[in-house]
Write a protein that holds these residues in place. Sequence first.
Motif, short mmCIF file in Angstrom:
data_model
loop_
_atom_site.label_atom_id
_atom_site.label_comp_id
_atom_site.label_asym_id
_atom_site.label_seq_id
_atom_site.Cartn_x
_atom_site.Cartn_y
_atom_site.Cartn_z
N TYR A 261 10.16 -5.92 6.57
CA TYR A 261 9.83 -4.89 5.57
C TYR A 261 8.69 -5.35 4.65
CZ TYR A 261 10.35 -1.52 1.75
OH TYR A 261 10.10 -0.56 0.80
N PHE A 262 8.71 -6.65 4.31
CA PHE A 262 7.72 -7.17 3.36
C PHE A 262 6.52 -7.83 4.04
CE2 PHE A 262 11.26 -6.97 0.24
CZ PHE A 262 10.61 -6.21 -0.71
N ASP A 263 6.31 -7.56 5.33
CA ASP A 263 5.16 -8.15 6.03
C ASP A 263 3.88 -7.54 5.45
OD1 ASP A 263 3.10 -8.75 7.80
OD2 ASP A 263 4.43 -8.73 9.54
N LYS B 64 -2.82 -2.77 6.63
CA LYS B 64 -3.37 -1.89 7.68
C LYS B 64 -3.16 -0.42 7.30
CE LYS B 64 -3.37 -4.79 11.71
NZ LYS B 64 -2.53 -5.40 12.73
N ASN B 65 -2.02 -0.13 6.70
CA ASN B 65 -1.75 1.26 6.31
C ASN B 65 -2.58 1.69 5.11
OD1 ASN B 65 0.53 2.79 7.87
ND2 ASN B 65 1.00 0.62 7.96
N ILE B 66 -2.78 0.77 4.17
CA ILE B 66 -3.60 1.11 3.00
C ILE B 66 -5.01 1.47 3.45
CG2 ILE B 66 -4.75 0.04 0.99
CD1 ILE B 66 -2.04 -1.29 0.35
N GLU B 67 -5.48 0.80 4.48
CA GLU B 67 -6.83 1.13 4.98
C GLU B 67 -6.90 2.58 5.44
OE1 GLU B 67 -7.41 -2.07 7.75
OE2 GLU B 67 -7.85 -3.48 6.09
N LYS B 68 -5.72 3.17 5.76
CA LYS B 68 -5.68 4.59 6.18
C LYS B 68 -5.06 5.45 5.07
CE LYS B 68 -3.56 3.12 9.89
NZ LYS B 68 -2.62 3.19 11.00
N ASP B 69 -5.04 4.93 3.85
CA ASP B 69 -4.48 5.63 2.68
C ASP B 69 -3.03 6.04 2.88
OD1 ASP B 69 -6.86 5.38 1.34
OD2 ASP B 69 -7.62 7.32 2.00
N THR B 70 -2.27 5.18 3.53
CA THR B 70 -0.87 5.50 3.71
C THR B 70 -0.02 4.24 3.67
OG1 THR B 70 0.69 6.80 5.03
CG2 THR B 70 -0.93 5.50 6.26
N GLN C 201 -7.38 -6.62 -12.14
CA GLN C 201 -8.73 -7.17 -12.26
C GLN C 201 -9.13 -7.88 -10.97
OE1 GLN C 201 -9.84 -8.60 -16.28
NE2 GLN C 201 -7.67 -8.53 -16.77
N THR C 202 -9.00 -7.13 -9.87
CA THR C 202 -9.39 -7.68 -8.57
C THR C 202 -10.17 -6.66 -7.77
OG1 THR C 202 -8.59 -8.75 -6.55
CG2 THR C 202 -7.24 -6.95 -7.38
N SER C 203 -11.08 -7.16 -6.94
CA SER C 203 -11.71 -6.28 -5.96
C SER C 203 -11.15 -6.59 -4.57
CB SER C 203 -13.24 -6.44 -5.98
OG SER C 203 -13.55 -7.80 -5.73
N GLY C 204 -10.17 -7.48 -4.52
CA GLY C 204 -9.51 -7.80 -3.25
C GLY C 204 -8.39 -6.82 -2.97
N ASP C 205 -7.41 -7.26 -2.20
CA ASP C 205 -6.34 -6.35 -1.80
C ASP C 205 -5.25 -6.26 -2.87
OD1 ASP C 205 -7.03 -5.43 0.84
OD2 ASP C 205 -6.94 -7.54 1.42
N ALA C 206 -4.75 -5.04 -3.06
CA ALA C 206 -3.54 -4.82 -3.87
C ALA C 206 -2.56 -4.07 -2.97
CB ALA C 206 -3.86 -4.01 -5.12
N LEU C 207 -1.35 -4.57 -2.88
CA LEU C 207 -0.32 -3.96 -2.02
C LEU C 207 0.79 -3.42 -2.91
CD1 LEU C 207 0.01 -6.83 0.66
CD2 LEU C 207 -1.68 -4.98 0.56
N LEU C 208 1.38 -2.31 -2.47
CA LEU C 208 2.41 -1.65 -3.28
C LEU C 208 3.68 -1.47 -2.44
CD1 LEU C 208 3.09 -0.14 -5.94
CD2 LEU C 208 2.12 1.92 -4.90
#
Length: 381
Positions: free
Chosen positions: A221-223, A229-235, A50-57
């Motif tokens: 690894y967890f930075d 930055k990678n999510i912005e490029k779908d990777t 329930q966020t429109s902010g960043d989600a990291l995986l």
Amino acid sequence: MKKNYLMTPGPTPVPPEVLLTQAAPIIHHRTPDFSAAFAQAIEGLKYVFQTSGDALLFASSGTGVMEAAIANCFCAGDTVIVTRNGKFGDRQKQIAEVYGLEVIDLAYEWTEVVSPSDIASALEANPHARGVVVTQSETSSGVLNDVKAIGEIVREYPECVLIVDSITGIGAVDCKTDEWGLDVVMTGSQKGLMLPPGLAACTVSEKAWRAYERSDLPKYYFDWMKYKKNIEKDTTPFTPAVSLVLGLNASLTMIREEGLENTIARHARLAEATRRGCEALGLELFAPPEGRGSAVTPVWVPDGVDGKAIVKTMKDTYGVTIAGGQDDYTGRIFRVGHLGYFGDFDIITTLAALEMTLAGLGYEFERGSGIKAAEAVFMGE
Ligand SMILES: Cc1ncc(COP(=O)(O)O)c(C=O)c1O
């Protein structure tokens, strides 16, 4: 042949459609196919968070994102308020200490709920605290802490981030990341997301990114920024757990189809039926009425019954795996999980096995009363 039932709060059962998706031939992660699937997974995660902010995986267990939250938000020597009313709050305290933070320890009994007013007082006494850490759904105790009320308090402190372990919360209980002002919310794949273990995810608010900019604790690894930055490029910055990501899309599709509100309501119903069923057997619930979550129901072992034998008989004789108590509560409580891919008849089955187990161990009660109480919940009575 014995049919097995996994009734634990993690790992949780994986739906067949998710298993089949993961059985597909592996694809390479630097391809348009994977990028499309990954982008879909991130959007789906934002839905459940329930966020429109960043989600990291991340390819990691839940503890990885707990450690990452500390490493990405703070500087050595920062003061953080860590609340703990169970095993996972204890773990957050240990992680904060390993990273050299000054921990203000708000410790409670495992049968107590974290008090938002204690957090307000701790912040008044330590206005320079940089973080508050809370476990929303304490898996060890079944307690649900009120992160909405805590969010209202912490949002008044612009330099202080609220970190929420919702590893068994997401998908089971309501967790309105943006609306409630939660800065970092974490979950793991082997819980409400109905996947095998191996993925963990978190949200990062604007406030948490400001904390990140200032943070000087070591991380590689967890930075978080590498992931953003990678999510912005779908990777992804590193090799992702490709099959799990594809499975995640299948499970997120199921949650979307059910509708998150309905998913949460289903968990509430399963939890209520489990509680009423156990109480009808004369058993006592462990978590207090004012803070019972929907992911897991911990129950006191009745006097005169061997708690470890309950868990062992359930599994060995009836094929129903439940969880025992942890740390000081080993052998004193047992825990029935109902988080993720669960329906009404999983609860009926578990209560039936519990009745047969307890009867075999010499506990006296009216046979069938637990199942009857659960049926009443499912029939809306
Ligand atoms: C509330 C909570 N926090 C953290 C964790 C740790 O996650 P993991 O075991 O995936 O590292 C768990 C796992 O059981 C959990 O239930």
